[in-house]
Design a protein around this motif. Structure first.
Motif, PDB file in Angstrom:
ATOM      1  N   THR A 119       0.846  -1.195   0.000  1.00 48.33           N
ATOM      2  CA  THR A 119       0.000   0.000   0.000  1.00 48.33           C
ATOM      3  C   THR A 119       0.881   1.244   0.000  1.00 48.33           C
ATOM      4  O   THR A 119       1.857   1.333   0.753  1.00 48.33           O
ATOM      5  CB  THR A 119      -0.904   0.034   1.246  1.00 48.33           C
ATOM      6  N   THR A 120       0.522   2.202  -0.838  1.00 49.27           N
ATOM      7  CA  THR A 120       1.236   3.471  -0.896  1.00 49.27           C
ATOM      8  C   THR A 120       0.493   4.514  -0.070  1.00 49.27           C
ATOM      9  O   THR A 120      -0.729   4.625  -0.152  1.00 49.27           O
ATOM     10  CB  THR A 120       1.368   3.959  -2.345  1.00 49.27           C
ATOM     11  N   CYS A 121       1.247   5.247   0.724  1.00 50.61           N
ATOM     12  CA  CYS A 121       0.656   6.275   1.594  1.00 50.61           C
ATOM     13  C   CYS A 121       1.328   7.619   1.360  1.00 50.61           C
ATOM     14  O   CYS A 121       2.561   7.708   1.305  1.00 50.61           O
ATOM     15  CB  CYS A 121       0.820   5.911   3.064  1.00 50.61           C
ATOM     16  N   ALA A 122       0.495   8.638   1.249  1.00 57.24           N
ATOM     17  CA  ALA A 122       0.979  10.017   1.255  1.00 57.24           C
ATOM     18  C   ALA A 122       0.651  10.594   2.620  1.00 57.24           C
ATOM     19  O   ALA A 122      -0.517  10.773   2.961  1.00 57.24           O
ATOM     20  CB  ALA A 122       0.326  10.821   0.149  1.00 57.24           C
ATOM     21  N   MET A 123       1.680  10.843   3.420  1.00 56.03           N
ATOM     22  CA  MET A 123       1.489  11.356   4.779  1.00 56.03           C
ATOM     23  C   MET A 123       1.873  12.825   4.847  1.00 56.03           C
ATOM     24  O   MET A 123       2.876  13.246   4.255  1.00 56.03           O
ATOM     25  CB  MET A 123       2.341  10.584   5.783  1.00 56.03           C
ATOM     26  N   GLU A 124       1.083  13.577   5.572  1.00 56.97           N
ATOM     27  CA  GLU A 124       1.358  14.991   5.783  1.00 56.97           C
ATOM     28  C   GLU A 124       1.167  15.307   7.256  1.00 56.97           C
ATOM     29  O   GLU A 124       0.126  14.993   7.841  1.00 56.97           O
ATOM     30  CB  GLU A 124       0.414  15.838   4.937  1.00 56.97           C
ATOM     31  N   LEU A 125       2.188  15.899   7.851  1.00 59.60           N
ATOM     32  CA  LEU A 125       2.120  16.327   9.244  1.00 59.60           C
ATOM     33  C   LEU A 125       2.125  17.851   9.267  1.00 59.60           C
ATOM     34  O   LEU A 125       3.158  18.485   9.012  1.00 59.60           O
ATOM     35  CB  LEU A 125       3.300  15.765  10.033  1.00 59.60           C
ATOM     36  N   LEU A 126       0.961  18.440   9.539  1.00 57.39           N
ATOM     37  CA  LEU A 126       0.830  19.891   9.576  1.00 57.39           C
ATOM     38  C   LEU A 126       1.297  20.395  10.940  1.00 57.39           C
ATOM     39  O   LEU A 126       0.784  19.968  11.975  1.00 57.39           O
ATOM     40  CB  LEU A 126      -0.619  20.299   9.330  1.00 57.39           C
ATOM     41  N   ILE A 127       2.262  21.293  10.928  1.00 58.63           N
ATOM     42  CA  ILE A 127       2.952  21.685  12.163  1.00 58.63           C
ATOM     43  C   ILE A 127       2.940  23.197  12.320  1.00 58.63           C
ATOM     44  O   ILE A 127       3.082  23.949  11.358  1.00 58.63           O
ATOM     45  CB  ILE A 127       4.413  21.182  12.145  1.00 58.63           C
TER      46      ILE A 127
END
Length: 711
Positions: A119-127
């Motif tokens: 599975t491919t994941c696009a992760m974004e951590l808004l900081i």
């Protein structure tokens, strides 16, 4: 400047928030682990919010939270389900998130793929980090920092701002495998079938570009962190307490964990621990709170009292400063580290309290009974004498023998006893008392200070100081019983106001007077009767203000609520004067309340009668864990055991009166002097194993000290 009289309560936290604490660092997050901007959530280091937003998106969507828990005070674990690329929560992706606080923030993230396909994941951590001072956040004000600067550099995001004191506060966010942008960190990963992917995100606080000592390092086992090592040492050090009643056992276990989590350490004296007042907003040294909590925790760890006394001694006032209310010999009310502390407190320490100074002396006297290092006691005696000088020269400005308070500025606390809200001191008809005010419990603490210093002098062979302090104690007791007693009401006045008129409301404060023994024997039965009346005793605890008083409100901060520490001290006073049944009833009510709060007593709860609601009603902004609430069950256990060591007389009193419902009691590893003892009790019998040499075990209650001093 912060108006202290407007800001004594804890600020509201979001419903369902998760809090983790280590030393003066803490983090408040949502149930999912995300930190949303605009409220009180965030990670705080040295009273500065270093994380004000932390929002994880996977494939553009939030996680579906499943569970959040605190395995230790300094850690939280969150589990959630991630969306698939097509936005469905019905996915094979599970997100495990472990958060640890200390010198910054460390988040260990793991995504598990339970699918048979990669599975491919696009992760974004808004900081974000607003770098706001804790006082501004707690008061709902905007940060007073200058414009914030942000820049991305490889896998790192840096945020920095300049503050009013000229210091640059900042934070660096870094993570393995990340690409930094000005909005946060991004990851693009492919997780093999039936496998997982992990990374560690670290928020590193910076002061003028310098990182703190012992920062988090990715790849280093969490067991090597300072917080984890302190936790292990605490667990090994404290007693192991077991009762037949599992509820009370769980409450005492929780108290021990909470007290361990609320310890704060001086970088210059890393082996010295003091107690912070409470999480999340009061993770700092508070003179009164820390002293009372450490006194009530003596059976768990007397070194907490020693560390608190030593830390306060280093901050004892040396000059007159109207802004911070510092005076020679005065002990501080509150100590803060944030960049706005100078604006809010008049300095990093604020001294506006009438009771911390006499409590310092009385706590030192009590600590000497536990045999914890004559060198510590001796080194603190000069500070005790300076404290007594403050009581007599600055605390009693009009020379009438009573300690009064009145703030000398417009930003200090209007009320400077433990009920320090603006409306906490009022007459029976509800009108507010005007300063200068002499509180009843402050006179009691002063009496205990004179008694304690007299006994310390006796142990040292200093007959001049012994006699002088005994004489002052005797005179104060006589004057107190004459001026504060209300014969037509059958209780003690809360205070004397600016005109020396008795403030005639019926309050729990007189329970503190019983605790230290300033109450004449002939008046004690009426005080006990009033404390146990339906107007005062709710069935869970003792109200701060009687329900028949003009200002009574069960959902107020100080005018009708129940504070566990206040109730525990009143129960101690009832036991001291021989009201065994009443003290046991109060202890039982508070233990029952703790069970309804999951074993963890909050700072306070509402003062509704037990017959009105099945459970005690929570107070909306109560701190938890909170130091003196955590210490209250320990104090209750001690009074039910009537466990009173006295190395100055070479005796240990153990005269249990355990209710049958509690069954048997056993505590291993109790520190007494330099020995570790085991205390066992059942009903009215008890025994001690490992008693230190030269200490005699007596099966009678500790006798009042007044007769020996004045007889």
């Amino acid at each position: 400047m912060t108006a202290w009289n407007e800001d004594t309560e804890a600020g509201a936290s979001e419903l369902g928030a998760v809090t983790v604490v280590e030393g003066s660092s803490f983090c408040i997050s949502s149930h999912s682990g995300d930190v949303h901007g605009g409220g009180s959530q965030g990670a705080y280091y040295q009273d500065t919010r270093v994380v004000s937003r932390w929002v994880l998106r996977i494939n553009g969507e939030p996680r579906e939270p499943l569970v959040a828990r605190n395995p230790t005070a300094f850690q939280a674990e969150y589990v959630g389900r991630a969306c698939t690329e097509d936005g469905r929560f019905e996915s094979p992706l599970l997100v495990q998130h472990q958060r640890t606080v200390g010198s910054g923030l460390r988040d260990d993230l793991t995504i598990r793929n339970y699918s048979a396909q990669p599975t491919t994941c696009a992760m974004e951590l808004l900081i974000d980090a607003d770098l706001a001072d804790l006082f501004d956040v707690k008061g709902g004000r905007a940060s007073n920092a200058s414009e914030t600067v942000r820049w991305a550099q490889g896998p790192d995001l840096h945020i920095e701002s300049l503050h009013a004191d000229g210091q640059r506060r900042g934070v660096s966010f870094q993570a393995q495998g990340a690409t930094a942008t000005e909005d946060g960190l991004t990851f693009n990963v492919t997780i093999p079938a039936r496998s997982h992917w992990s990374t560690t995100v670290i928020a590193l606080p910076l002061l003028n570009g310098q990182a703190p000592d012992n920062p988090f390092i990715a790849g280093t086992p969490l067991s090597h962190s300072v917080a984890a090592q302190r936790y292990v040492q605490w667990e090994e050090h404290v007693p192991r307490i077991r009762l037949t009643d599992q509820n009370v056992t769980d409450v005492l276990d929780q108290s021990q964990r909470d007290l361990g989590s609320l310890r704060i350490f001086d970088d210059n004296h890393p082996g010295r621990a003091a107690i912070a007042a409470g999480a999340p907003w009061f993770m700092a040294l508070f003179g009164r709170d820390s002293l009372l909590a450490s006194y009530m925790s003596l059976m768990i760890d007397p070194s907490l009292a020693a560390g608190t006394l030593q830390t306060l001694a280093g901050l004892q006032g040396s000059k007159v400063d109207i802004d911070s209310e510092e005076e020679p010999g005065r002990m501080p009310h509150e100590v803060r580290l944030g960049v706005s502390a100078g604006l809010s407190l008049g300095g990093t320490a604020y001294y506006g309290t009438a009771d911390a100074t006499p409590l310092f002396v009385s706590t030192l006297g009590e600590l000497s009974r536990w045999g914890l290092g004559e060198d510590i006691i001796e080194s603190l005696l000069p500070h005790a004498d300076r404290a007594i000088d403050w009581m007599e020269q600055y605390g009693d400005k009009d020379g009438d023998g009573f300690i009064e308070y009145q703030r000398p500025n417009k930003h200090g606390l209007v009320n400077q006893g433990w009920k320090d809200s603006w409306d906490g001191i009022n007459f029976a008809d509800g009108t507010l008392a005007e300063t200068p005010i002499a509180l009843c419990e402050v006179q009691a603490y002063a009496y205990a200070a004179y008694v304690g210093r007299s006994l310390l002098a006796r142990a040292a062979g200093d007959t001049a100081v012994e006699r002088r302090c005994a004489d002052r104690a005797e005179a104060l007791k006589a004057a107190f019983n004459e001026r504060f007693w209300l014969p037509d009401r059958g209780y003690f006045a809360l205070a004397l106001d600016k005109d020396k008129k008795p403030v005639d409301s019926c309050t729990s404060n007189m329970g503190h007077c019983l605790w230290v023994g300033i109450v004449d024997e002939d008046k004690a039965p009426q005080v006990a009767e009033r404390l146990m009346s339906p107007e005062m005793f709710t069935g869970w605890g003792i109200r701060t203000l009687g329900s028949d008083m003009g200002a009574y409100n069960p959902v107020s901060y100080h005018n009708g609520s129940v504070w566990p520490h206040d109730t525990a001290l009143a129960a101690t006073g009832l036991m001291r004067y021989g009201f065994v049944e009443e003290a046991s009833k109060v202890a039982g009510g508070l233990f029952d309340a703790a069970e309804h709060f999951g074993g963890q007593l909050p700072e306070l709860f509402c003062g509704f009668d037990r017959g009105d609601f099945t459970n005690p009603v929570p107070y909306p902004t109560a701190c938890s864990p909170q130091a003196w609430a955590a210490a209250a069950p320990v104090q209750l256990a001690r009074i039910l055991l009537r466990f009173d060591p006295d190395f100055t007389r070479s005796v240990l009193h153990l005269a249990p009166i355990l209710p049958a419902s509690l069954g048997t009691f056993k505590a291993d590893n109790v520190l007494l002097g330099r020995s570790r003892i085991t205390v066992e009790a059942s009903g009215s019998s008890g025994s001690v194993t490992g008693l230190p040499a030269g200490l005699e075990l007596r099966s009678d209650p500790r006798p009042p000290l007044t007769g020996e001093l004045f007889g």
